[in-house]
Motif scaffolding. Structure first.
Motif, PDB file in Angstrom:
ATOM      1  N   LYS A  31      -3.345  -2.830  17.918  1.00  0.00           N
ATOM      2  CA  LYS A  31      -1.892  -2.297  18.088  1.00  0.00           C
ATOM      3  C   LYS A  31      -1.182  -2.076  16.746  1.00  0.00           C
ATOM      4  CE  LYS A  31      -1.296  -6.783  21.252  1.00  0.00           C
ATOM      5  NZ  LYS A  31      -0.649  -7.894  21.188  1.00  0.00           N
ATOM      6  N   LYS A  32      -0.021  -1.382  16.912  1.00  0.00           N
ATOM      7  CA  LYS A  32       0.565  -0.925  15.701  1.00  0.00           C
ATOM      8  C   LYS A  32       1.096  -2.096  14.999  1.00  0.00           C
ATOM      9  CE  LYS A  32       2.279   3.515  16.908  1.00  0.00           C
ATOM     10  NZ  LYS A  32       2.012   4.000  18.481  1.00  0.00           N
ATOM     11  N   GLU A  33       1.407  -3.346  15.419  1.00  0.00           N
ATOM     12  CA  GLU A  33       1.922  -4.142  14.591  1.00  0.00           C
ATOM     13  C   GLU A  33       1.345  -5.786  15.101  1.00  0.00           C
ATOM     14  OE1 GLU A  33       6.119  -4.253  13.840  1.00  0.00           O
ATOM     15  OE2 GLU A  33       6.075  -5.862  12.581  1.00  0.00           O
ATOM     16  N   LYS A 213      -1.176  -2.515   1.846  1.00  0.00           N
ATOM     17  CA  LYS A 213      -0.177  -1.762   1.743  1.00  0.00           C
ATOM     18  C   LYS A 213       0.990  -2.789   1.131  1.00  0.00           C
ATOM     19  CE  LYS A 213       3.339   1.583   3.087  1.00  0.00           C
ATOM     20  NZ  LYS A 213       4.043   2.191   3.957  1.00  0.00           N
ATOM     21  N   ARG A 214       1.440  -2.798  -0.047  1.00  0.00           N
ATOM     22  CA  ARG A 214       2.527  -3.634  -0.695  1.00  0.00           C
ATOM     23  C   ARG A 214       3.816  -2.661  -0.861  1.00  0.00           C
ATOM     24  NH1 ARG A 214      -0.049  -6.403  -5.832  1.00  0.00           N
ATOM     25  NH2 ARG A 214       2.410  -6.800  -6.317  1.00  0.00           N
ATOM     26  N   ASN A 215       4.882  -3.851  -0.657  1.00  0.00           N
ATOM     27  CA  ASN A 215       6.507  -3.330  -0.960  1.00  0.00           C
ATOM     28  C   ASN A 215       6.820  -4.222  -1.906  1.00  0.00           C
ATOM     29  OD1 ASN A 215       8.942  -2.338  -0.991  1.00  0.00           O
ATOM     30  ND2 ASN A 215       9.519  -2.929   1.047  1.00  0.00           N
ATOM     31  N   GLY A 216       6.698  -3.949  -3.241  1.00  0.00           N
ATOM     32  CA  GLY A 216       6.983  -4.798  -4.080  1.00  0.00           C
ATOM     33  C   GLY A 216       6.175  -6.013  -4.115  1.00  0.00           C
ATOM     34  N   PHE A 228      -3.613   2.576  10.384  1.00  0.00           N
ATOM     35  CA  PHE A 228      -2.663   1.613   9.645  1.00  0.00           C
ATOM     36  C   PHE A 228      -2.071   0.557  10.607  1.00  0.00           C
ATOM     37  CE2 PHE A 228       1.552   0.319   8.152  1.00  0.00           C
ATOM     38  CZ  PHE A 228       1.314  -0.453   7.234  1.00  0.00           C
ATOM     39  N   ILE A 229      -2.357  -0.663  10.428  1.00  0.00           N
ATOM     40  CA  ILE A 229      -1.696  -1.759  11.194  1.00  0.00           C
ATOM     41  C   ILE A 229      -0.631  -2.491  10.238  1.00  0.00           C
ATOM     42  CG2 ILE A 229      -2.275  -3.750  12.499  1.00  0.00           C
ATOM     43  CD1 ILE A 229      -5.289  -2.926  12.408  1.00  0.00           C
TER      44      ILE A 229
END
Lengths: 417, 91
Positions: A31-33, A213-216, A228-229
């Motif tokens: 799934k996407k998420e 993938k990181r955000n901060g 990408f998941i």
């Protein structure tokens, strides 16, 4: 819910020549998420997903596996289960697992062939005798069954052992944990996969993680070979490849990945009805239900991801096996293989949060992870769901390498690491 | 199992050697001023690379000398061997 396995379902399917068995788990596209993603579809990863769904009501989760489930170390170990560890923290962790093993086949409705045939650890010198006696006392104080055996009692329990005082490393005694034993390794992965799948967990095989993938300071998702998941929680249970995943997130781990070898003989009639481990000469042996002798060798001392290993390691183990069991001298070995084990400096695992929010690691099981599969999954699921460790895995945090509060099982456990 | 070209003795069986772990980890110059985090980094944290790794080896059952090796840990192929103190070859 999946169809329940029982004697009746067996008879029913026999009538249709076993051609109509339902699939044990689906083969979904990602799934996407997801609410959480487990990286690694071995026994520990699948158990983590199972307990996340079962105990923490997290059903929108996925397990991603680069190969096929149970195809890594879950299918490469020597299937020994025991909990006779020296330190309190380890005893708590491994005995928690052993207690779950005792009811696992019923719980999963899947025969994991758990067999409490006992595990015997041999002493070959005076220091071994002292260490094993000390460990027996420590085990009893922690409520774990353990007895110390004299040489005669060792011989009585396993008559094929050569207890002659003339051998290079004579048997001076041993310990026995009767609740310990073996289980069918593949069945553990399959049983947990079937259980997790029936509660809505997506098990995605042939899906390799390529990036995190990181955000901060928090995670946003994973890059995989299937795209990408998105997710806010990632539990990494990648055994020998844990450092590879950690590097993707810019994290360093105190691990070294090394080949550990095992081998099996041709199948023969029942000859050894227990598991015998010898720390000093590094030989351990049991017999599978098919009749093969299952022999565990040691690790190489260099980092390698090749799933091979050096010939002299196998040779050393077989030398020791032949001295202890002369009856095996004409057995032919059928197969030999290696698995990549991630070893911590203190030979204890890591079940921990990290400095990155939403990123959790379950690794460092080294040469002895199989026995802990159910407990590891249960405690790691607790850690991910609550963002806090359970009291049984609190000591196995990543910060212990900074604080110095190590759980030093090196050589203190029943077998050399 | 593989052959290792010891810089002092020539090609020998890997069985004669002892692996000494990751190379070029510099000993702290001011140990008394190190924080716990820096100690952890020096003592325990390792790159553990799948691919090209720089490491130390010792010819334990030979000349007993230490040297450095560049090895691909994904297939055990040895890329370069150089003596202690020499600069590592560029990748």
């Amino acid at each position: 819910m999946r169809n329940k396995y029982s004697i009746f379902s067996l008879i029913k399917n026999a009538l249709s020549y076993h051609e109509n068995w339902q699939r044990a788990w689906k083969d979904p596209s990602p799934k996407k998420e997801y609410d959480a993603i487990i990286v690694g579809g071995g026994g520990h990863g699948l158990a983590t997903a199972y307990y996340l769904a079962k105990k923490h009501n997290m059903n929108n989760i996925a397990v991603v596996e680069k190969g096929w489930i149970g195809g890594g170390n879950t299918g490469r170990n020597t299937t020994i289960i025991r909990s006779n560890y020296l330190w309190d923290a380890s005893a708590g962790l491994y005995d928690h697992a052993l207690k779950i093993w005792e009811g696992l086949s019923q719980e999963l409705n899947y025969n994991v062939m758990f067999s409490q045939r006992g595990v015997m650890n041999l002493a070959h010198n005076l220091q071994d005798v002292r260490d094993l006696k000390r460990r027996t006392h420590a085990n009893r104080l922690n409520g774990i069954d353990a007895v110390y055996l004299s040489t005669e009692e060792v011989k009585k329990f396993c008559p094929i052992i050569n207890t002659s005082p003339d051998i290079r490393y004579p048997v001076l005694g041993g310990t026995l944990q009767r609740r310990a034993g073996t289980a069918r390794h593949d069945a553990v992965a399959w049983g947990y996969a079937r259980g997790a799948d029936s509660m809505g967990v997506d098990i995605i095989q042939n899906c390799e993680v390529k990036g995190i993938k990181r955000n901060g300071d928090s995670v946003e998702g994973i890059e995989t070979t299937k795209g990408f998941i998105k997710t806010k929680k990632i539990g990494v249970v990648a055994a020998g490849h844990s450092s590879v995943i950690a590097n993707m997130a810019g994290l360093r781990l105190p691990l070294e990945s090394k080949p550990l070898q095992a081998l099996v003989s041709e199948p023969v009639k029942p000859i050894i009805d227990t598991v015998v481990m010898s720390n000093a000469v590094h030989a351990y042996v049991s017999q599978s239900d098919k009749g093969e002798l299952v022999i565990g060798a040691g690790t190489d001392d260099y980092v390698s991801y090749t799933q091979k290993g050096s010939h002299q390691i196998v040779e050393g183990t077989l030398n020791a096996i032949l001295e202890l069991y002369p009856i095996f001298s004409r057995m032919r070995m059928l197969r030999q293989w290696g698995g990549i084990v991630d070893i911590c400096p203190d030979a204890s695992p890591i079940l921990s949060k990290t400095s990155i929010k939403g990123l959790y690691f379950n690794c460092g099981w080294g040469t002895g992870g199989f026995k802990a599969t159910p407990g590891s999954g249960d405690l790691f699921a607790h850690t991910i769901a609550n963002d806090e460790p359970h009291k049984l895995n609190a000591a196995f945090n990543l910060n212990r390498f900074v604080s110095g509060d190590l759980v030093d099982e090196h050589g203190a456990a029943a077998v050399a690491h | 199992m593989f052959l290792i070209n010891c810089p002092y003795c020539g090609e020998r069986d890997q069985q004669e050697f002892k692996a000494g772990g990751e190379a070029h980890i510099e000993r702290p110059k001011q140990p008394t001023e190190l924080s716990d985090d820096e100690w952890a980094e020096y003592l325990f944290m390792r790159k553990n690379i799948k691919g090209i790794q720089f490491e130390r080896w010792n010819h334990a059952h030979g000349c007993r000398k230490w040297f450095n090796m560049v090895r691909d840990t994904s297939n055990d192929e040895i890329k370069a061997i150089y003596k202690m103190g020499e600069k590592p070859p560029s990748q």
